[in-house]
Design an enzyme around this catalytic site. Sequence first.
Site, mmCIF file in Angstrom:
data_model
loop_
_atom_site.group_PDB
_atom_site.id
_atom_site.type_symbol
_atom_site.label_atom_id
_atom_site.label_comp_id
_atom_site.label_asym_id
_atom_site.label_seq_id
_atom_site.Cartn_x
_atom_site.Cartn_y
_atom_site.Cartn_z
ATOM 1 N N THR A 27 0.870 -1.176 0.000
ATOM 2 C CA THR A 27 0.000 0.000 0.000
ATOM 3 C C THR A 27 0.909 1.228 0.000
ATOM 4 O OG1 THR A 27 -0.083 0.211 2.416
ATOM 5 C CG2 THR A 27 -1.712 -1.237 1.399
ATOM 6 N N ALA A 57 3.159 -1.222 4.774
ATOM 7 C CA ALA A 57 2.423 -0.074 5.311
ATOM 8 C C ALA A 57 3.424 1.071 5.432
ATOM 9 C CB ALA A 57 1.830 -0.423 6.673
ATOM 10 N N VAL A 83 7.376 -2.387 7.066
ATOM 11 C CA VAL A 83 7.275 -0.928 7.166
ATOM 12 C C VAL A 83 7.907 -0.322 5.914
ATOM 13 C CG1 VAL A 83 7.989 1.114 8.457
ATOM 14 C CG2 VAL A 83 7.305 -0.969 9.683
ATOM 15 N N LYS A 84 7.158 0.582 5.284
ATOM 16 C CA LYS A 84 7.650 1.194 4.040
ATOM 17 C C LYS A 84 8.193 2.579 4.367
ATOM 18 C CE LYS A 84 5.791 1.036 -0.653
ATOM 19 N NZ LYS A 84 4.528 1.143 -1.397
ATOM 20 N N VAL A 85 9.426 2.823 3.956
ATOM 21 C CA VAL A 85 10.049 4.133 4.203
ATOM 22 C C VAL A 85 10.581 4.676 2.883
ATOM 23 C CG1 VAL A 85 10.728 3.550 6.579
ATOM 24 C CG2 VAL A 85 12.352 3.163 4.712
#
Length: 222
Positions: A27, A57, A83-85
């Site tokens: 996402t 996310a 975790v998307k950074v």
Amino acid sequence: MKFFVDTADLNEIKDLASTGLLDGVTTNPSLVAQSGAKSFIGLIEDICKVVKGPVSAEVAATDYATMLKEGQRLAKIAKNVAVKVPLTPDGLKVCKVLSDGGTMVNVTLCFSAAQAILAAKAGATFISPFVGRLDDIGQDGMLLIRDIVEIYKQYPAFKTEVLVASVRHPVHLIESAKMGAHVATIPPKVIRQLYSHPLTDKGLATFVADWKKTGQTILDAA
Ligand code: G3P
């Protein structure tokens, strides 16, 4: 090759998960906005119940301290949250801390091989090069995938998987598979296009018509 779906639409995710071919979900803030979901945390919780593979996310902040707190909050939702950074100096600092602590991290907005090397050194689980957006500005997105796959192969210590993102059509997927990319995140519409070929439809119509001529049924056979 792993298939992730690039959407925040829970109904689409449920439908595609039922095929048994879905390995994960990605996402991003734009997709969450499009979904109309009122609770981002609740949405990711729901997605993680449907899909057991990695669910990306994305943090919303851009500074190190807030991104880290957001990443830690997102990682608490479920074990399969990645975790998307963003690929920025602060984003990669967060990546290093979270990945050292055992959280999966997807580094997004990658547009160069140099950036992909940095992400691997920061311990990213996934690097997301955006092929469609490079094509949009007149560059060849697939050349970037070729470069990253080749570079990562030189260094067995790099455990980062190449996650082809911003996929716009089936040819992006075919080319990515030929190059040995580990994962592609694909919009639902493009996943459905993968099944289609006019000769499949035509051939099936002929088989169905010819079978009727036999007057038989398989299930009623003695
Ligand atoms: O999720 C990141 C990426 O896949 C976005 O794709 O189509 O907005 O360039 P697109």
